[in-house]
Design a protein around this motif. Structure first.
Motif, mmCIF file in Angstrom:
data_model
loop_
_atom_site.group_PDB
_atom_site.id
_atom_site.type_symbol
_atom_site.label_atom_id
_atom_site.label_comp_id
_atom_site.label_asym_id
_atom_site.label_seq_id
_atom_site.Cartn_x
_atom_site.Cartn_y
_atom_site.Cartn_z
ATOM 1 N N GLU A 137 0.845 -1.192 0.000
ATOM 2 C CA GLU A 137 0.000 0.000 0.000
ATOM 3 C C GLU A 137 0.885 1.247 0.000
ATOM 4 O O GLU A 137 2.095 1.154 0.266
ATOM 5 C CB GLU A 137 -0.917 -0.001 1.235
ATOM 6 C CG GLU A 137 -1.869 -1.178 1.269
ATOM 7 C CD GLU A 137 -2.850 -1.114 2.450
ATOM 8 O OE1 GLU A 137 -2.768 -0.154 3.245
ATOM 9 O OE2 GLU A 137 -3.676 -2.031 2.561
ATOM 10 N N PRO A 138 0.297 2.414 -0.264
ATOM 11 C CA PRO A 138 1.105 3.638 -0.267
ATOM 12 C C PRO A 138 1.876 3.860 1.032
ATOM 13 O O PRO A 138 2.991 4.368 1.028
ATOM 14 C CB PRO A 138 0.063 4.743 -0.499
ATOM 15 C CG PRO A 138 -1.027 4.071 -1.265
ATOM 16 C CD PRO A 138 -1.084 2.673 -0.717
ATOM 17 N N GLU A 139 1.283 3.481 2.173
ATOM 18 C CA GLU A 139 1.944 3.679 3.461
ATOM 19 C C GLU A 139 2.243 2.362 4.170
ATOM 20 O O GLU A 139 2.501 2.340 5.369
ATOM 21 C CB GLU A 139 1.069 4.557 4.369
ATOM 22 C CG GLU A 139 0.742 5.924 3.799
ATOM 23 C CD GLU A 139 1.993 6.742 3.499
ATOM 24 O OE1 GLU A 139 2.988 6.593 4.235
ATOM 25 O OE2 GLU A 139 1.974 7.524 2.529
ATOM 26 N N ALA A 140 2.202 1.264 3.429
ATOM 27 C CA ALA A 140 2.486 -0.048 4.025
ATOM 28 C C ALA A 140 3.269 -0.885 3.027
ATOM 29 O O ALA A 140 2.703 -1.617 2.232
ATOM 30 C CB ALA A 140 1.186 -0.752 4.417
ATOM 31 N N GLY A 141 4.600 -0.715 3.084
ATOM 32 C CA GLY A 141 5.472 -1.506 2.238
ATOM 33 C C GLY A 141 6.081 -2.624 3.062
ATOM 34 O O GLY A 141 5.483 -3.668 3.277
ATOM 35 N N SER A 142 7.290 -2.373 3.579
ATOM 36 C CA SER A 142 7.929 -3.374 4.439
ATOM 37 C C SER A 142 7.145 -3.577 5.735
ATOM 38 O O SER A 142 7.116 -4.670 6.291
ATOM 39 C CB SER A 142 9.366 -2.935 4.759
ATOM 40 O OG SER A 142 10.149 -2.875 3.581
ATOM 41 N N ASP A 143 6.486 -2.515 6.207
ATOM 42 C CA ASP A 143 5.691 -2.596 7.435
ATOM 43 C C ASP A 143 4.269 -3.042 7.083
ATOM 44 O O ASP A 143 3.329 -2.246 7.051
ATOM 45 C CB ASP A 143 5.677 -1.235 8.132
ATOM 46 C CG ASP A 143 4.894 -1.255 9.445
ATOM 47 O OD1 ASP A 143 4.591 -2.362 9.942
ATOM 48 O OD2 ASP A 143 4.590 -0.164 9.963
ATOM 49 N N VAL A 144 4.130 -4.330 6.820
ATOM 50 C CA VAL A 144 2.846 -4.879 6.373
ATOM 51 C C VAL A 144 1.762 -4.669 7.418
ATOM 52 O O VAL A 144 0.585 -4.453 7.100
ATOM 53 C CB VAL A 144 2.989 -6.387 6.057
ATOM 54 C CG1 VAL A 144 1.648 -6.989 5.678
ATOM 55 C CG2 VAL A 144 4.008 -6.595 4.946
ATOM 56 N N ALA A 145 2.140 -4.678 8.690
ATOM 57 C CA ALA A 145 1.160 -4.579 9.769
ATOM 58 C C ALA A 145 0.443 -3.233 9.797
ATOM 59 O O ALA A 145 -0.612 -3.101 10.429
ATOM 60 C CB ALA A 145 1.838 -4.834 11.111
ATOM 61 N N SER A 146 0.997 -2.232 9.104
ATOM 62 C CA SER A 146 0.350 -0.909 9.099
ATOM 63 C C SER A 146 -0.688 -0.781 7.980
ATOM 64 O O SER A 146 -1.139 0.318 7.664
ATOM 65 C CB SER A 146 1.404 0.192 8.956
ATOM 66 O OG SER A 146 2.068 0.092 7.703
ATOM 67 N N MET A 147 -1.083 -1.892 7.423
ATOM 68 C CA MET A 147 -2.074 -1.936 6.349
ATOM 69 C C MET A 147 -3.349 -1.172 6.715
ATOM 70 O O MET A 147 -3.865 -1.278 7.824
ATOM 71 C CB MET A 147 -2.408 -3.404 6.064
ATOM 72 C CG MET A 147 -3.382 -3.653 4.951
ATOM 73 S SD MET A 147 -3.685 -5.437 4.778
ATOM 74 C CE MET A 147 -2.034 -6.029 4.398
#
Length: 395
Positions: A137-147
């Motif tokens: 997502e635009p703000e969830a790349g490596s940090d998948v949990a911030s989806m």
């Protein structure tokens, strides 16, 4: 096309391969060629790979795929890696589409729904269905949990809202495995996976232009209603399905990098042995030979790391060996992609001005290799995995 071709990795590394892998490597090396027009035309890639029988490698034999590994019950990582090296050598775009075909179908297997979705898997193998994997997502790349994409119940259906970006196979996919949080109050434990057909109302795609020819795009989900049966596995199992899928395919990213680097080395050898400067071939200069020596050594080192990791992934695993395997995979992915970038960069340098023209193979490879250092876990993420394993307390 270079007339020189480096030795095939699968014949040079007998400790990691069984005879079927060596036979597969030889077959793919013969059948996948740079002049195969279909492998350079995105809509024709999947049908062509089906003709070559390569899509069978993405599904276990027990569910209609190829006879590879794990008693026919799993996907063989060495077979994937051998294939991706050969594909990336000839057509990085075809390699990418092949990999995403696996990413977009493997969650079905991990969710234990192979029998329930046998028709889908059959279409994957036969090249009648193109898959995609929508996690970033635009703000969830490596940090998948911030989806931020969410899914809510509406009667027997699910309604998805959110945005996915940098999704491969946009524009050619028939379905997307979309990850959304179905229970935001539980954080990452609410992340779930849904198999969503491209034609679903409320799903809108938009292409993203790249510096290379790849089907990449953005997905907008606005009141996208799917039936309850679209849920893969159970609510809250999405992160496990996503990471489990990436864990299988991450090693093969390194193999793709090796394929591109091998092509760059071959092109560089062909160029320097035929181009005459100052009265002799470039290859007669010691600096040229030193550059080629460094390229070849890094290539072999990358290949060894990649196929060690692939071999480990194919072995029966307990908890300790799984942890060791994760470290080996991270090392392979990190080193192979970074080394390939250096090898290809050196090839461009050896080509001189021709190396930065848009019809030159090494120029294309220079642009193709860069994304591999980012997707399926950036180099920095791989360093965290390796470093974390090194300093973890012994239990």
């Amino acid at each position: 096309m270079s007339s020189y071709k480096t030795r095939a990795s699968w014949s040079a590394l007998p400790m990691f391969f069984e005879e079927p892998h060596r036979a597969l490597g030889a077959q793919v090396d013969r059948s996948v060629t740079d002049d195969d027009v279909a492998l350079h035309d995105a809509p024709r890639v999947i049908p062509r790979l089906a003709e070559l029988g390569l899509l069978k490698l993405l599904v276990p034999q027990s569910h209609g795929g190829g006879a590879w590994g794990h008693g026919g019950k799993g996907v063989d990582v060495r077979a994937l890696s051998v294939t991706r090296e050969a594909l990336a050598y000839a057509s990085p775009m075809a390699d990418s589409i092949f990999a995403v075909q696996g990413l977009g179908s493997h969650p079905i297997l991990l969710a234990g729904e192979a029998e329930k979705r046998a028709k889908v898997l059959a279409e994957v193998v036969n090249g009648q269905r193109v898959c995609a994997f929508a996690l970033t997502e635009p703000e969830a790349g490596s940090d998948v949990a911030s989806m931020r994409t969410v899914a809510r119940r509406e009667g027997d259906d699910w309604v998805l809202d959110g945005e996915k970006v940098f999704i491969s196979n946009v524009g050619i996919a028939d379905h997307y495995v979309i990850f959304a949080n179905a229970d935001p109050e539980k954080g990452k434990k609410g992340i779930s996976a849904f198999l969503v057909e491209t034609s679903t109302q409320g799903l809108v795609t938009e292409p993203i232009a790249m510096s290379v020819e790849h089907p990449l795009g953005r997905i907008s989900l606005k009141g996208c209603k799917v039936p309850g049966s679209a849920l893969l596995g159970e609510v809250g199992h999405g992160l496990r399905l996503a990471l489990g899928t990436l864990d299988v395919f991450r090693t093969s990213v390194g193999a793709a990098a090796v394929g591109m680097a091998r092509r760059a080395l071959d092109e560089a050898i062909a160029r320097t042995t035929t181009r005459v400067q100052f009265g002799k071939p470039l290859s007669d200069f010691q600096l040229t030979q030193a550059a080629l020596a460094e390229m070849a050594t890094e290539l072999d080192a990358a290949r060894l790391l990649v196929f060690r990791a692939a071999w480990e992934k194919d072995q029966p695993a307990d908890e300790a060996s799984r942890k060791n395997s994760a470290t080996s995979v991270a090392m392979a992915k990190m080193f192979a992609t970074e080394a390939a970038q250096r090898i290809i960069d050196r090839a461009v340098q050896l080509f001189g001005g021709l190396g930065v023209t848009d019809r030159c193979v090494v120029d294309r490879l220079y642009r193709e290799i860069r994304p591999l250092r980012i997707y399926e876990g950036t180099t920095e993420i791989q360093k965290l995995i390796i470093g974390g394993a090194l300093v973890a307390p012994v239990k």
